[in-house]
Design a protein around this motif. Structure first.
Motif, PDB file in Angstrom:
ATOM      1  N   CYS A 111       7.495  15.270   6.454  1.00  0.00           N
ATOM      2  CA  CYS A 111       7.727  16.068   5.242  1.00  0.00           C
ATOM      3  C   CYS A 111       8.960  15.560   4.508  1.00  0.00           C
ATOM      4  O   CYS A 111       8.964  15.447   3.268  1.00  0.00           O
ATOM      5  CB  CYS A 111       7.910  17.538   5.609  1.00  0.00           C
ATOM      6  N   ALA A 112      10.005  15.248   5.265  1.00  0.00           N
ATOM      7  CA  ALA A 112      11.226  14.705   4.647  1.00  0.00           C
ATOM      8  C   ALA A 112      10.930  13.378   3.959  1.00  0.00           C
ATOM      9  O   ALA A 112      11.423  13.116   2.849  1.00  0.00           O
ATOM     10  CB  ALA A 112      12.312  14.534   5.711  1.00  0.00           C
ATOM     11  N   GLY A 113      10.092  12.545   4.591  1.00  0.00           N
ATOM     12  CA  GLY A 113       9.700  11.274   3.979  1.00  0.00           C
ATOM     13  C   GLY A 113       8.921  11.474   2.695  1.00  0.00           C
ATOM     14  O   GLY A 113       9.093  10.731   1.714  1.00  0.00           O
ATOM     15  N   THR A 114       8.052  12.498   2.672  1.00  0.00           N
ATOM     16  CA  THR A 114       7.282  12.816   1.464  1.00  0.00           C
ATOM     17  C   THR A 114       8.203  13.142   0.296  1.00  0.00           C
ATOM     18  O   THR A 114       7.923  12.794  -0.856  1.00  0.00           O
ATOM     19  CB  THR A 114       6.353  14.017   1.746  1.00  0.00           C
ATOM     20  N   ILE A 115       9.327  13.782   0.583  1.00  0.00           N
ATOM     21  CA  ILE A 115      10.259  14.210  -0.456  1.00  0.00           C
ATOM     22  C   ILE A 115      11.138  13.061  -0.954  1.00  0.00           C
ATOM     23  O   ILE A 115      11.301  12.865  -2.162  1.00  0.00           O
ATOM     24  CB  ILE A 115      11.143  15.364   0.069  1.00  0.00           C
ATOM     25  N   VAL A 116      11.694  12.292  -0.029  1.00  0.00           N
ATOM     26  CA  VAL A 116      12.739  11.331  -0.424  1.00  0.00           C
ATOM     27  C   VAL A 116      12.252   9.895  -0.583  1.00  0.00           C
ATOM     28  O   VAL A 116      12.884   9.097  -1.295  1.00  0.00           O
ATOM     29  CB  VAL A 116      13.916  11.352   0.583  1.00  0.00           C
ATOM     30  N   LEU A 117      11.123   9.542   0.056  1.00  0.00           N
ATOM     31  CA  LEU A 117      10.675   8.149  -0.040  1.00  0.00           C
ATOM     32  C   LEU A 117       9.920   7.920  -1.344  1.00  0.00           C
ATOM     33  O   LEU A 117       9.098   8.748  -1.747  1.00  0.00           O
ATOM     34  CB  LEU A 117       9.783   7.789   1.155  1.00  0.00           C
ATOM     35  N   PRO A 118      10.134   6.804  -2.008  1.00  0.00           N
ATOM     36  CA  PRO A 118       9.476   6.548  -3.301  1.00  0.00           C
ATOM     37  C   PRO A 118       8.063   6.000  -3.137  1.00  0.00           C
ATOM     38  O   PRO A 118       7.728   5.383  -2.111  1.00  0.00           O
ATOM     39  CB  PRO A 118      10.388   5.489  -3.928  1.00  0.00           C
ATOM     40  N   GLY A 119       7.229   6.219  -4.149  1.00  0.00           N
ATOM     41  CA  GLY A 119       5.926   5.574  -4.260  1.00  0.00           C
ATOM     42  C   GLY A 119       5.000   5.775  -3.083  1.00  0.00           C
ATOM     43  O   GLY A 119       4.869   6.869  -2.528  1.00  0.00           O
ATOM     44  N   ILE A 120       4.367   4.676  -2.696  1.00  0.00           N
ATOM     45  CA  ILE A 120       3.322   4.715  -1.674  1.00  0.00           C
ATOM     46  C   ILE A 120       3.868   5.128  -0.314  1.00  0.00           C
ATOM     47  O   ILE A 120       3.150   5.714   0.509  1.00  0.00           O
ATOM     48  CB  ILE A 120       2.613   3.341  -1.581  1.00  0.00           C
ATOM     49  N   LEU A 121       5.155   4.864  -0.048  1.00  0.00           N
ATOM     50  CA  LEU A 121       5.747   5.271   1.230  1.00  0.00           C
ATOM     51  C   LEU A 121       5.774   6.796   1.344  1.00  0.00           C
ATOM     52  O   LEU A 121       5.470   7.357   2.404  1.00  0.00           O
ATOM     53  CB  LEU A 121       7.164   4.705   1.371  1.00  0.00           C
TER      54      LEU A 121
END
Length: 441
Positions: A331-341
């Motif tokens: 969930c944290a990655g969904t918020i802070v990571l850009p684009g396809i990541l």
């Protein structure tokens, strides 16, 4: 002792046919759930006058039906039987599905909401009945494993619902062929023709689903089910008193509400997440949200099967705690990571959620016997999390305006990405419940 435990079957041979028939119900409500999730986006396109919040009322109507009908369903099966509860549930399911025909004819958004609301009266009966029935259909040692096995067929139905939504609804909506400016330039007659066509398209899969439900209803009527053993004759008041004194149970209801909220938000707003990404991509490089949503469902399905096997070796609360920690990270990655990541992180959350619903159910109802009928109602009412959370997430999307990235939180996080803070908090609550249940008998 280990050898004796290994011989306990997940499902006894003489119960295989009833087990298959009940498991088919998990498939049925999987179709309804994930046929409905993309409708938030679909109605917004067909009825552009709706705000993001208003379009998300689709989920409020759909999951609100669970909260309304869960306790009446529990009282019904407590008074009569599991089989009669299933028959009534399937009947309500079919009625709600068939009501999409007049809803499309009148072209009123509120009529679609009413149809979904009635449809989920039926789903509330089915879930209140099927989950404890599966738990009771064998040895208590394998109850959680057995429910995970049945629930593994739920995402199979979900995949079918997603596929139908994409191929027979989203891809053929005429409203989606126009930009906002092009649509506004059309005359009243043209707009009316497009709306009539698209509302018919939205209603058609539900009408077909109603026909399938009627066929399964007839098969259920002619199937013989084992009679449930009445272990207690205590009053309704005493039953409620026992439930409210059971910490694992009432905390399980709370955890289930947050889990369902997280699930529905992740599977609903992946469409808006992808739409926002597509604004910055060239026409030949546009992404299709449904394919990523189906990828999430495949991970979810795979996780269910894997967890059914893992539960042989790892205690349910410990396994769920580990999956919750991983889910929080994604969930944290969904918020802070850009684009396809970020999008891949959103897809991966589904793998972490895969075991949560049946495992919370199994932990919360463990050892309840006849009280599981009433206890199941609370866990089904908890599905109201799927009604309450999506409008909250949608309201975050409306912070800066009608688009999904009018506002940048902390200077680099768009509204749609930041809105996934809500699933993160929900999965955190599941993790806390899991941790509190570890080594607690």
């Amino acid at each position: 002792m280990k050898r004796q435990k290994a011989k306990v079957p997940v499902i006894r041979r003489e119960l295989i046919v009833p087990f298959i028939m009940i498991t088919s119900l998990f498939f049925l409500w999987g179709i309804a759930n994930d046929l409905t999730n993309p409708m938030v986006s679909a109605f917004k396109k067909v009825m552009p006058e709706l705000t993001n919040f208003e379009a998300a009322l689709v989920q409020l109507a759909f999951y609100g039906g669970y909260a309304t009908m869960a306790i009446p369903a529990a009282l019904f099966i407590r008074r009569f039987s599991y089989k009669k509860g299933i028959i009534l549930g399937l009947s309500l399911y079919a009625v709600g599905a068939f009501l999409f025909y007049p809803a499309a004819a009148y072209e009123e958004f509120v009529f679609f909401l009413i149809s979904l609301y009635i449809l989920t009266f039926g789903l509330a009966f089915l879930e209140t009945t099927a989950n404890p029935f599966i738990l009771a259909m064998g040895d208590s040692k394998t109850a959680t494993q057995r429910l995970n096995l049945s629930q593994a067929f739920n995402p199979v139905g979900s995949l079918l619902g997603m596929l139908v939504a994409q191929l027979f609804v989203i891809e053929v909506l005429r409203s989606d062929n126009y930009t906002k400016l092009e649509y506004e330039s059309l005359n009243t007659f043209q707009k009316s023709a497009i709306r009539e066509n698209d509302l018919d398209i939205i209603s058609f899969p539900y009408i077909c689903l109603g026909i399938l439900v009627v066929i399964i209803l007839i098969a259920i009527i002619y199937t013989k089910f084992p009679k449930s053993k009445r272990e207690t004759n205590i009053s309704l008041k005493e039953s409620f008193s026992k439930l409210f004194k059971n910490r694992k149970y009432y905390e399980g209801v709370i955890a289930q509400m947050f889990y369902v909220g997280a699930q529905i938000m992740c599977w609903t707003f992946i469409f808006q997440y992808v739409d926002d990404m597509n604004l910055k991509r060239p026409d030949e490089d546009q992404l299709t949200a449904t394919w990523f949503n189906m990828g999430a469902m495949i991970l979810f399905l795979s996780g269910r099967w894997i967890c059914t096997w893992l539960l042989k070796y790892i205690e349910a609360p410990k396994l769920m705690f580990r999956f919750a920690v991983a889910g929080i990270c994604f969930c944290a990655g969904t918020i802070v990571l850009p684009g396809i990541l970020g999008l891949c992180s959103l897809v991966a959350i589904s793998a972490c959620m895969s075991l949560m619903f049946p495992t919370i159910y199994g932990i919360a109802l463990k050892g309840m016997g006849e009280e599981a009928k009433l206890g199941s109602a609370g866990l089904v009412m908890a599905i109201v999390g799927g009604a309450l959370m999506p409008p909250l997430q949608a309201s975050i999307l409306d912070w800066g305006g009608p688009e999904f990235s009018n506002l940048q939180i902390f200077g680099f996080i768009s509204e749609v990405r930041f809105s996934f803070i809500l699933p993160l908090l929900c999965i955190l609550m599941v993790g806390i419940y899991s941790y509190r249940c570890i080594n607690k008998k």
